[in-house]
Write an enzyme that holds these catalytic residues in place. Structure first.
Site, PDB file in Angstrom:
ATOM      1  N   ASN A   1      -7.533  -9.140   8.342  1.00  0.00           N
ATOM      2  CA  ASN A   1      -6.357 -10.013   8.303  1.00  0.00           C
ATOM      3  C   ASN A   1      -5.077  -9.263   8.604  1.00  0.00           C
ATOM      4  OD1 ASN A   1      -7.830 -12.228   6.765  1.00  0.00           O
ATOM      5  ND2 ASN A   1      -8.036 -10.483   5.387  1.00  0.00           N
TER       6      ASN A   1
ATOM      7  N   SER B   1       0.879  -3.329  -5.488  1.00  0.00           N
ATOM      8  CA  SER B   1       1.210  -3.685  -4.112  1.00  0.00           C
ATOM      9  C   SER B   1       2.635  -4.198  -4.047  1.00  0.00           C
ATOM     10  CB  SER B   1       0.244  -4.784  -3.649  1.00  0.00           C
ATOM     11  OG  SER B   1       0.731  -5.421  -2.488  1.00  0.00           O
TER      12      SER B   1
ATOM     13  N   ASP C   1     -18.083   2.733  -7.090  1.00  0.00           N
ATOM     14  CA  ASP C   1     -17.812   1.716  -6.069  1.00  0.00           C
ATOM     15  C   ASP C   1     -19.066   0.851  -5.945  1.00  0.00           C
ATOM     16  OD1 ASP C   1     -15.568   1.876  -3.435  1.00  0.00           O
ATOM     17  OD2 ASP C   1     -17.190   0.393  -3.425  1.00  0.00           O
ATOM     18  N   ASN C   2     -18.880  -0.439  -5.701  1.00  0.00           N
ATOM     19  CA  ASN C   2     -20.058  -1.306  -5.513  1.00  0.00           C
ATOM     20  C   ASN C   2     -20.264  -1.672  -4.036  1.00  0.00           C
ATOM     21  OD1 ASN C   2     -18.033  -3.102  -5.032  1.00  0.00           O
ATOM     22  ND2 ASN C   2     -18.686  -4.632  -6.530  1.00  0.00           N
TER      23      ASN C   2
ATOM     24  N   LYS D   1      -2.270  -8.858  -9.186  1.00  0.00           N
ATOM     25  CA  LYS D   1      -1.561  -7.572  -9.264  1.00  0.00           C
ATOM     26  C   LYS D   1      -0.452  -7.638 -10.307  1.00  0.00           C
ATOM     27  CE  LYS D   1      -3.812  -5.231  -6.112  1.00  0.00           C
ATOM     28  NZ  LYS D   1      -4.723  -4.157  -6.534  1.00  0.00           N
TER      29      LYS D   1
ATOM     30  N   ARG E   1       8.137  -4.656   8.646  1.00  0.00           N
ATOM     31  CA  ARG E   1       7.400  -4.131   7.495  1.00  0.00           C
ATOM     32  C   ARG E   1       7.540  -2.616   7.429  1.00  0.00           C
ATOM     33  NH1 ARG E   1       7.423  -8.662   6.760  1.00  0.00           N
ATOM     34  NH2 ARG E   1       5.764 -10.150   6.242  1.00  0.00           N
TER      35      ARG E   1
ATOM     36  N   PHE F   1      -8.550   1.603  -8.062  1.00  0.00           N
ATOM     37  CA  PHE F   1      -8.386   0.901  -6.785  1.00  0.00           C
ATOM     38  C   PHE F   1      -9.233  -0.366  -6.715  1.00  0.00           C
ATOM     39  CE2 PHE F   1      -7.695   5.354  -5.323  1.00  0.00           C
ATOM     40  CZ  PHE F   1      -6.481   5.198  -4.667  1.00  0.00           C
TER      41      PHE F   1
ATOM     42  N   GLY G   1       4.033 -17.978   4.234  1.00  0.00           N
ATOM     43  CA  GLY G   1       4.095 -16.955   3.184  1.00  0.00           C
ATOM     44  C   GLY G   1       4.613 -15.606   3.656  1.00  0.00           C
TER      45      GLY G   1
ATOM     46  N   TYR H   1     -10.743   1.979   1.703  1.00  0.00           N
ATOM     47  CA  TYR H   1      -9.811   2.585   2.678  1.00  0.00           C
ATOM     48  C   TYR H   1      -8.838   3.562   1.994  1.00  0.00           C
ATOM     49  CZ  TYR H   1      -5.943   2.574   6.123  1.00  0.00           C
ATOM     50  OH  TYR H   1      -4.941   2.915   6.988  1.00  0.00           O
TER      51      TYR H   1
ATOM     52  N   TYR I   1      -3.911 -13.435  -5.023  1.00  0.00           N
ATOM     53  CA  TYR I   1      -4.042 -11.975  -4.962  1.00  0.00           C
ATOM     54  C   TYR I   1      -2.830 -11.317  -5.623  1.00  0.00           C
ATOM     55  CZ  TYR I   1      -3.262  -7.400  -2.828  1.00  0.00           C
ATOM     56  OH  TYR I   1      -2.964  -6.082  -2.635  1.00  0.00           O
TER      57      TYR I   1
HETATM   58  C1  UD1 Z   1      -0.226  -8.637   3.648  1.00  0.00           C
HETATM   59  C2  UD1 Z   1      -0.158  -9.577   2.477  1.00  0.00           C
HETATM   60  C3  UD1 Z   1       0.330  -8.804   1.276  1.00  0.00           C
HETATM   61  C4  UD1 Z   1      -0.559  -7.606   1.031  1.00  0.00           C
HETATM   62  C5  UD1 Z   1      -0.621  -6.743   2.303  1.00  0.00           C
HETATM   63  C6  UD1 Z   1      -1.562  -5.570   2.174  1.00  0.00           C
HETATM   64  C7  UD1 Z   1       0.224 -11.838   3.409  1.00  0.00           C
HETATM   65  C8  UD1 Z   1       1.193 -12.979   3.507  1.00  0.00           C
HETATM   66  N1  UD1 Z   1       0.685 -10.728   2.781  1.00  0.00           N
HETATM   67  O1  UD1 Z   1       1.095  -8.145   3.842  1.00  0.00           O
HETATM   68  O2  UD1 Z   1       0.369  -9.641   0.144  1.00  0.00           O
HETATM   69  O3  UD1 Z   1      -0.055  -6.842  -0.019  1.00  0.00           O
HETATM   70  O4  UD1 Z   1      -1.059  -7.553   3.380  1.00  0.00           O
HETATM   71  O5  UD1 Z   1      -2.896  -5.972   2.121  1.00  0.00           O
HETATM   72  O6  UD1 Z   1      -0.901 -11.931   3.845  1.00  0.00           O
HETATM   73  N2  UD1 Z   1       0.900 -10.121  11.851  1.00  0.00           N
HETATM   74  C9  UD1 Z   1       0.851 -10.687  13.102  1.00  0.00           C
HETATM   75  N3  UD1 Z   1      -0.364 -11.024  13.600  1.00  0.00           N
HETATM   76  C10 UD1 Z   1      -1.538 -10.814  12.926  1.00  0.00           C
HETATM   77  C11 UD1 Z   1      -1.471 -10.219  11.650  1.00  0.00           C
HETATM   78  C12 UD1 Z   1      -0.237  -9.885  11.138  1.00  0.00           C
HETATM   79  O7  UD1 Z   1       1.876 -10.919  13.739  1.00  0.00           O
HETATM   80  O8  UD1 Z   1      -2.597 -11.176  13.450  1.00  0.00           O
HETATM   81  C13 UD1 Z   1       2.194  -9.752  11.306  1.00  0.00           C
HETATM   82  C14 UD1 Z   1       2.536 -10.474  10.019  1.00  0.00           C
HETATM   83  O9  UD1 Z   1       3.215 -11.662  10.278  1.00  0.00           O
HETATM   84  C15 UD1 Z   1       3.404  -9.440   9.319  1.00  0.00           C
HETATM   85  C16 UD1 Z   1       2.916  -8.102   9.847  1.00  0.00           C
HETATM   86  O10 UD1 Z   1       2.154  -8.385  11.005  1.00  0.00           O
HETATM   87  O11 UD1 Z   1       4.725  -9.585   9.706  1.00  0.00           O
HETATM   88  C17 UD1 Z   1       2.052  -7.371   8.867  1.00  0.00           C
HETATM   89  O12 UD1 Z   1       1.028  -8.266   8.428  1.00  0.00           O
HETATM   90  P1  UD1 Z   1      -0.120  -7.782   7.430  1.00  0.00           P
HETATM   91  O13 UD1 Z   1      -0.748  -6.564   7.953  1.00  0.00           O
HETATM   92  O14 UD1 Z   1      -0.984  -8.953   7.143  1.00  0.00           O
HETATM   93  O15 UD1 Z   1       0.694  -7.339   6.132  1.00  0.00           O
HETATM   94  P2  UD1 Z   1       1.747  -8.159   5.242  1.00  0.00           P
HETATM   95  O16 UD1 Z   1       1.916  -9.553   5.681  1.00  0.00           O
HETATM   96  O17 UD1 Z   1       2.985  -7.348   5.139  1.00  0.00           O
END
Ligand code: UD1
Length: 332
Positions: free
Chosen positions: A197, A124, A31-32, A152, A230, A80, A293, A11, A148
């Site tokens: 995720n 990160s 890249d693999n 880093k 964020r 990356f 977390g 990405y 993870y």
């Molecule tokens: C996540 C990782 C972080 C990593 C970053 C980039 C965790 C705890 N942290 O950050 O280490 O560097 O991704 O890959 O996983 N949210 C929802 N619903 C969802 C998904 C997310 O409400 O289904 C919220 C989360 O609570 C957060 C925000 O959206 O507040 C952003 O989430 P996400 O995109 O996963 O990023 P980070 O948690 O900031």
């Protein structure tokens, strides 16, 4: 002379390749396709009208890296390649340590062998753990709260120690906040293999009906609307940060870290609202339990990158939401 981009089909990697080529740089990509697709390489060429050498290899494979350095005059590297899912790293820590550390060790050994000592590393904001205060500056305490993040942090430390041992190295550690958005062509975007995720890929699934509802993880945080805040940054701005970092590692030695963020925080609900407004689609969501977390707030102070790299993020939240959706619509 070329910049080697490891993980260049991913990405952030693919967007960075485009901006490097647009800036007139020559590149070589490895890249693999663990978490990316061969089509990304074709699209980078199509979008930029430029050709480059591509190697389908694992970055842990030292002999493959050696061959790439032997066949090309690599002057700088942007690294990356790595696994990046926090949840998966908690389930498979050894796999994360093995892959992320081994690929970096193989790379650094081969760079040393060929006397290539200019590196931009994809770090990160996760290295700040749960930040004690916001906005986050580069001087704040570092910690890892998952495997993870540990990988880093270990790689950052290895780079700092490498520079301490040999002052000819020039390394930029780029600490990304939350990249979203896609290339304005709508051809390249975030295309994770498997179930995502992160928030934006999940919003996109909810918006396109691939997922019934989005779960908002907690609305009882000490933030204005109770949902987590964020620092979302357009992936093209992030890519341009790498072009600026390459220029800087050419100029001076050292091992500084830079926050690549906008400096502005948005809550989960603000992102959902902005997305709905800009794109005219509804995001069905429910309020769910907090995700373990998660920090309540995490956003950058990006002043150092502005001062030292001459870089600032320019694309706003509307464009990030528009470009993310545009990519999905074009690639349904
Ligand atoms: C996540 C990782 C972080 C990593 C970053 C980039 C965790 C705890 N942290 O950050 O280490 O560097 O991704 O890959 O996983 N949210 C929802 N619903 C969802 C998904 C997310 O409400 O289904 C919220 C989360 O609570 C957060 C925000 O959206 O507040 C952003 O989430 P996400 O995109 O996963 O990023 P980070 O948690 O900031």
């Amino acid at each position: 002379m070329a910049v080697l981009v490891t993980g260049g089909a991913g990405y952030i990697g693919s967007h960075t390749c485009i901006e490097l080529l647009n800036a007139g740089e020559d590149i070589v990509v490895i890249d693999n396709f663990y978490n990316s697709k061969p089509r990304a390489i074709e699209l980078i060429k199509e979008i930029t009208g430029r050709d480059f050498a591509f190697y389908e290899n694992d970055c842990c494979d030292e002999s493959a890296l050696d061959r790439i350095f032997a066949e090309n005059f690599i002057t700088e590297v942007i690294h990356f390649a790595g696994y990046k899912a926090v949840g998966e790293s908690c389930l498979k820590p050894v796999m994360y340590y093995e892959n992320n550390l081994q690929s970096t060790i193989s790379l650094l050994k081969v760079m040393q062998k060929y006397g290539c000592k200019k590196l931009v590393f994809s770090s990160s904001a996760t290295v700040y753990g749960i930040p004690a205060k916001v906005p986050v500056t580069e001087k704040m305490k570092l910690s890892a709260i998952n495997p993870y993040g540990s990988t880093k942090l270990i790689i950052e430390n290895m780079c700092r120690e490498l520079y301490a041992s040999d002052k000819e190295w020039s390394i930029a550690l780029l600490r990304y906040f939350n990249p979203i958005g896609a290339h304005e062509s709508g051809k390249i975007g975030e295309d994770p293999n498997g179930i995502p995720n992160n928030l934006m890929p999940l919003i996109l699934r909810a918006a396109s009906g691939k997922m019934a509802t989005l779960s908002v993880f907690g609305n009882d945080y000490p933030t204005p609307d109770g949902t987590c805040v964020r620092d979302y940054i357009h992936v093209v701005d992030l890519a341009l940060g790498h072009v600026a970092a390459i220029k800087s590692v050419r100029k001076e030695t050292g091992c500084p870290a830079y926050n690549l963020g906008t400096g502005k925080g948005y809550s989960v609900l603000e992102i959902i609202n902005a997305f709905e407004k800009v794109n005219g689609v509804k995001i069905p969501y429910v309020i769910a339990a907090r995700r373990p977390g998660d920090a309540a707030e995490c956003y950058s102070n990006p002043d150092l990158a502005k001062k030292k790299l001459g870089w600032t993020a320019e694309r706003g939240i509307e464009q990030m939401c528009r470009d993310s959706w545009n990519y999905i619509k074009n690639n349904a």
